[in-house]
Scaffold this motif. Structure first.
Motif, PDB file in Angstrom:
ATOM      1  N   TYR A  44       3.097   1.986  -2.021  1.00  0.00           N
ATOM      2  CA  TYR A  44       3.451   2.250  -3.402  1.00  0.00           C
ATOM      3  C   TYR A  44       2.175   2.611  -4.149  1.00  0.00           C
ATOM      4  CZ  TYR A  44       4.019   0.538  -8.244  1.00  0.00           C
ATOM      5  OH  TYR A  44       3.993   0.387  -9.598  1.00  0.00           O
ATOM      6  N   ARG A  45       2.063   3.868  -4.598  1.00  0.00           N
ATOM      7  CA  ARG A  45       0.856   4.325  -5.265  1.00  0.00           C
ATOM      8  C   ARG A  45       1.189   4.843  -6.661  1.00  0.00           C
ATOM      9  NH1 ARG A  45       0.706   5.655  -0.083  1.00  0.00           N
ATOM     10  NH2 ARG A  45       1.635   7.685  -0.309  1.00  0.00           N
ATOM     11  N   PRO A 104       0.788  -1.226   0.000  1.00  0.00           N
ATOM     12  CA  PRO A 104       0.000   0.000   0.000  1.00  0.00           C
ATOM     13  C   PRO A 104       0.825   1.284   0.000  1.00  0.00           C
ATOM     14  CG  PRO A 104      -0.889  -1.553   1.577  1.00  0.00           C
ATOM     15  CD  PRO A 104       0.408  -2.125   1.072  1.00  0.00           C
ATOM     16  N   LEU A 138       0.518   6.636 -10.250  1.00  0.00           N
ATOM     17  CA  LEU A 138      -0.290   7.765 -10.695  1.00  0.00           C
ATOM     18  C   LEU A 138      -0.195   7.871 -12.209  1.00  0.00           C
ATOM     19  CD1 LEU A 138       1.117   8.805  -7.812  1.00  0.00           C
ATOM     20  CD2 LEU A 138      -0.125  10.841  -8.428  1.00  0.00           C
ATOM     21  N   LEU A 159       4.862   7.595  -9.582  1.00  0.00           N
ATOM     22  CA  LEU A 159       4.402   6.955  -8.362  1.00  0.00           C
ATOM     23  C   LEU A 159       4.834   7.725  -7.123  1.00  0.00           C
ATOM     24  CD1 LEU A 159       6.907   4.887  -6.874  1.00  0.00           C
ATOM     25  CD2 LEU A 159       6.931   4.517  -9.326  1.00  0.00           C
ATOM     26  N   GLU A 160       4.141   7.418  -6.050  1.00  0.00           N
ATOM     27  CA  GLU A 160       4.546   7.849  -4.711  1.00  0.00           C
ATOM     28  C   GLU A 160       5.036   6.604  -3.997  1.00  0.00           C
ATOM     29  OE1 GLU A 160       1.053   9.481  -2.915  1.00  0.00           O
ATOM     30  OE2 GLU A 160       1.375  11.447  -3.815  1.00  0.00           O
TER      31      GLU A 160
END
Length: 186
Positions: free
Chosen positions: A10-11, A8, A13, A125-126
């Protein structure tokens, strides 16, 4: 990057989402634009066409990782000064496997890198992590593919990131799987 984070943190975009969050993704978007200018209309920059000097002031914010196939691993060819400061040590000349317990591809950073290799397209990504000094960080990244000289296979990934300090979520145990380099330099 702390590769030991659970998924979670690692997001991914879209490019549009990254551009909309220019306060955090300004370096990633600038790096993407330079990378895009080097593609020559193709989907990826060929290694022979890669010109680090074109990235200018972004150089301290960059990391260049070479993919090693068996077992999957990433060798840090270059690790910029800002990256080293935010992670807590310089990863130049090291492998991601030196920093994690288990498989590199089971980590958030490893999964993001494998996505770039698999699809051959940029990835925004974040990535949230706890650095070597115990400080919570959020990296807003663009991961950009570099292909072999024939332009056929992605073999390296260029990461450009801005880091901000964030609170550490102790309930999630963000340091799971992380360990310092073998020589203890941090």
């Amino acid at each position: 990057m702390n590769a030991g984070l659970p998924g979670p943190a690692y997001r991914p975009l879209s490019e549009a989402d990254a551009r909309a969050r220019v306060d955090l993704f300004d370096l990633a978007v600038r790096g993407f634009e330079v990378w895009q200018s080097l593609t020559g209309g193709g989907k990826s920059v060929r290694r022979r066409d890669f010109r680090p000097e074109r990235f200018g002031s972004l150089l301290p914010h960059m990391a260049l990782m070479v993919f090693e196939a068996s077992p999957p691993d990433f060798f840090y060819k270059v690790f910029g000064e800002d990256q080293a400061m935010n992670v807590g040590f310089d990863l130049t000349g090291r492998r991601m496997s030196e920093l994690v317990d288990g498989n590199v591809t089971d980590t958030a950073a490893g999964q993001a890198l494998m996505t770039v290799l698999r699809w051959g397209r940029p990835h925004f990504l974040e990535l949230e992590f706890t650095n070597a000094n115990g400080v919570g960080k959020l990296a807003a990244c663009a991961m950009l593919p570099l292909a072999d000289d024939a332009g056929v296979e992605v073999c390296e990934v260029l990461s450009i990131a801005r880091f901000v300090t964030v609170p550490v979520d102790r309930k999630r145990d963000p340091t799971r799987g992380e360990r310092p380099p073998a020589n203890g330099s941090m």
